[in-house]
Scaffold this motif. Structure first.
Motif, mmCIF file in Angstrom:
data_model
loop_
_atom_site.group_PDB
_atom_site.id
_atom_site.type_symbol
_atom_site.label_atom_id
_atom_site.label_comp_id
_atom_site.label_asym_id
_atom_site.label_seq_id
_atom_site.Cartn_x
_atom_site.Cartn_y
_atom_site.Cartn_z
ATOM 1 N N GLN A 144 0.824 -1.206 0.000
ATOM 2 C CA GLN A 144 0.000 0.000 0.000
ATOM 3 C C GLN A 144 0.864 1.264 0.000
ATOM 4 O OE1 GLN A 144 -2.344 -0.968 3.492
ATOM 5 N NE2 GLN A 144 -4.127 -1.464 2.226
ATOM 6 N N LEU A 145 1.957 1.238 0.749
ATOM 7 C CA LEU A 145 2.842 2.407 0.807
ATOM 8 C C LEU A 145 3.494 2.647 -0.553
ATOM 9 C CD1 LEU A 145 4.253 4.643 2.420
ATOM 10 C CD2 LEU A 145 6.024 2.960 3.024
ATOM 11 N N ALA A 146 3.985 1.580 -1.176
ATOM 12 C CA ALA A 146 4.623 1.723 -2.492
ATOM 13 C C ALA A 146 3.619 2.214 -3.520
ATOM 14 C CB ALA A 146 5.228 0.394 -2.937
ATOM 15 N N TYR A 147 2.394 1.704 -3.476
ATOM 16 C CA TYR A 147 1.364 2.168 -4.408
ATOM 17 C C TYR A 147 1.054 3.641 -4.187
ATOM 18 C CZ TYR A 147 -3.202 3.009 -6.440
ATOM 19 O OH TYR A 147 -4.247 3.547 -7.142
ATOM 20 N N ALA A 208 7.152 -3.646 -5.134
ATOM 21 C CA ALA A 208 7.015 -2.626 -4.089
ATOM 22 C C ALA A 208 8.350 -2.324 -3.420
ATOM 23 C CB ALA A 208 5.992 -3.091 -3.050
ATOM 24 N N THR A 209 9.096 -3.372 -3.079
ATOM 25 C CA THR A 209 10.389 -3.180 -2.413
ATOM 26 C C THR A 209 11.353 -2.433 -3.315
ATOM 27 O OG1 THR A 209 10.092 -5.198 -1.100
ATOM 28 C CG2 THR A 209 12.340 -4.379 -1.363
ATOM 29 N N ALA A 210 11.382 -2.797 -4.600
ATOM 30 C CA ALA A 210 12.284 -2.133 -5.542
ATOM 31 C C ALA A 210 11.901 -0.676 -5.718
ATOM 32 C CB ALA A 210 12.280 -2.862 -6.884
ATOM 33 N N TYR A 211 10.599 -0.390 -5.771
ATOM 34 C CA TYR A 211 10.186 1.003 -5.957
ATOM 35 C C TYR A 211 10.560 1.865 -4.757
ATOM 36 C CZ TYR A 211 7.706 5.148 -7.329
ATOM 37 O OH TYR A 211 7.432 6.451 -7.686
ATOM 38 N N LEU A 212 10.313 1.356 -3.559
ATOM 39 C CA LEU A 212 10.620 2.134 -2.365
ATOM 40 C C LEU A 212 12.125 2.401 -2.258
ATOM 41 C CD1 LEU A 212 8.197 0.419 0.168
ATOM 42 C CD2 LEU A 212 7.967 2.709 -0.834
ATOM 43 N N VAL A 244 0.785 -1.764 -11.977
ATOM 44 C CA VAL A 244 1.017 -3.167 -11.625
ATOM 45 C C VAL A 244 0.540 -3.459 -10.208
ATOM 46 C CG1 VAL A 244 2.831 -4.853 -11.128
ATOM 47 C CG2 VAL A 244 2.903 -3.549 -13.255
ATOM 48 N N LEU A 245 0.866 -2.569 -9.270
ATOM 49 C CA LEU A 245 0.467 -2.802 -7.880
ATOM 50 C C LEU A 245 -1.043 -2.724 -7.714
ATOM 51 C CD1 LEU A 245 3.209 -0.852 -5.879
ATOM 52 C CD2 LEU A 245 2.999 -3.324 -6.199
ATOM 53 N N GLY A 253 -7.423 -8.897 -3.246
ATOM 54 C CA GLY A 253 -8.421 -8.365 -2.322
ATOM 55 C C GLY A 253 -7.866 -7.342 -1.356
ATOM 56 N N ILE A 254 -6.778 -6.668 -1.742
ATOM 57 C CA ILE A 254 -6.162 -5.645 -0.891
ATOM 58 C C ILE A 254 -6.580 -4.268 -1.391
ATOM 59 C CG2 ILE A 254 -3.988 -4.656 -0.079
ATOM 60 C CD1 ILE A 254 -2.709 -7.402 -0.556
ATOM 61 N N VAL A 255 -7.024 -3.409 -0.489
ATOM 62 C CA VAL A 255 -7.423 -2.059 -0.873
ATOM 63 C C VAL A 255 -6.193 -1.240 -1.225
ATOM 64 C CG1 VAL A 255 -8.470 0.098 -0.068
ATOM 65 C CG2 VAL A 255 -9.508 -2.087 0.532
ATOM 66 N N ALA A 256 -6.238 -0.604 -2.385
ATOM 67 C CA ALA A 256 -5.129 0.256 -2.823
ATOM 68 C C ALA A 256 -5.373 1.666 -2.300
ATOM 69 C CB ALA A 256 -5.052 0.255 -4.351
ATOM 70 N N ARG A 257 -4.593 2.073 -1.320
ATOM 71 C CA ARG A 257 -4.787 3.395 -0.700
ATOM 72 C C ARG A 257 -3.951 4.440 -1.437
ATOM 73 N NH1 ARG A 257 -7.533 2.444 3.876
ATOM 74 N NH2 ARG A 257 -7.294 0.414 4.895
ATOM 75 N N GLU A 258 -4.600 5.539 -1.813
ATOM 76 C CA GLU A 258 -3.894 6.602 -2.535
ATOM 77 C C GLU A 258 -3.048 7.450 -1.600
ATOM 78 O OE1 GLU A 258 -6.454 8.906 -4.956
ATOM 79 O OE2 GLU A 258 -7.295 7.182 -6.011
ATOM 80 N N ARG A 259 -3.412 7.514 -0.332
ATOM 81 C CA ARG A 259 -2.624 8.291 0.641
ATOM 82 C C ARG A 259 -2.459 7.482 1.905
ATOM 83 N NH1 ARG A 259 -6.086 12.593 -0.877
ATOM 84 N NH2 ARG A 259 -7.176 12.468 1.106
ATOM 85 N N ILE A 260 -1.244 7.520 2.423
ATOM 86 C CA ILE A 260 -0.946 6.820 3.671
ATOM 87 C C ILE A 260 -0.167 7.769 4.569
ATOM 88 C CG2 ILE A 260 0.448 4.984 4.719
ATOM 89 C CD1 ILE A 260 -0.331 3.159 2.518
#
Length: 260
Positions: A144-147, A208-212, A244-245, A253-260
């Motif tokens: 979620q953070l990477a997205y 996600a790990t690579a992006y962060l 992709v994320l 079934g994971i909610v993609a959060r735009e802000r964290i």
């Protein structure tokens, strides 16, 4: 063909192209190449390409090792085949495997294909109220953070459009090439019918790990790249990562959060 024209290949779709440019392969560059190599080998079964070096341009196929294949002939037809020759700088044999080296433009167009896919999945504009302290040790929170950061970087003012990374950097080991490789491999790792949820989650986790790691190490501004050189725009990498994320999390079934 005029602006906005398109072509269709037997083994995969093409996206619209600009005048004077080769068509950009849609979505799955490595899958298209694997299928075409199998077709050229006269084999009904395509062998997936695997990363062959520390960079993001060399990919290995075990297709020559399959029964009935002539490795030298396969290398020749791969290098001269009109459907894929423009995507490759060269092809060589290493033992019983074939290693192909993508052009920088092919990699850039492959990322455009990933970034262009849109999904109307469930999203949330905030993390919501919670008393739980989230950390990167939580795989769902890391996704979620990477997205969230990728969406911010793709649409926000962090980088100017001129900011880019030279295509030659695709041959250098580092977080950026790890991200590009993870993105290019994601269609195969997600679409394989034998993939289990935990394997799909691992594939997304790699992206996600690579992006962060990559975006956290970038300076505020990058130099402009010469127009004559294929460039990896920072926003392109962010857009491809977010796409992709988002699609992967929707499938899990994971909610993609735009802000964290």
């Amino acid at each position: 063909m005029g602006l906005g024209g398109s072509e269709v290949a037997p083994a995969g779709g093409y996206q619209p192209k600009l005048p004077g440019m080769e068509p950009a392969l849609a979505e799955d560059l490595l899958g298209y190449l694997a299928q075409r190599i199998a077709t050229l080998a006269g084999d009904a079964v395509a062998v997936s390409l695997r990363r062959a070096s520390a960079g993001a341009r060399e990919w290995r196929s075990a297709q020559p090792a399959r029964e009935g294949s002539d490795p030298q002939q396969l290398r020749y037809v791969v290098e001269t085949d009109r459907a894929i020759a423009h995507l490759l700088d060269d092809a060589r044999l290493e033992g019983a495997t074939l290693v192909v080296r993508l052009t920088p433009l092919a990699v850039v167009n492959g990322l455009h294909g990933l970034a262009s896919r849109q999904l109307d999945s469930a999203t949330s504009n905030s993390a919501g109220s919670t008393t739980t302290r989230h950390t990167l040790d939580d795989p769902v929170f890391r996704l979620q953070l990477a997205y969230s950061r990728a969406r911010r970087d793709a649409e926000g003012p962090r980088w100017e459009e001129a900011d880019g990374i030279p295509g030659s950097a695709l041959d250098e080991a580092g977080a950026m090439v790890d991200l590009v490789a993870a993105l290019l491999e994601s269609p195969r790792r997600m679409a394989d019918p034998t993939t289990r949820p935990e394997q799909a989650a691992a594939a997304l986790g790699a992206v996600a790990t690579a992006y962060l790691a990559w975006e956290g190490a970038l300076p505020p501004h990058l130099p402009a790249v010469a127009a004559t050189e294929p460039a990896l725009r920072t926003r392109l990498l962010a857009s491809a990562t977010a796409s992709v994320l988002e699609r992967g999390m929707s499938g899990l079934g994971i909610v993609a959060r735009e802000r964290i």
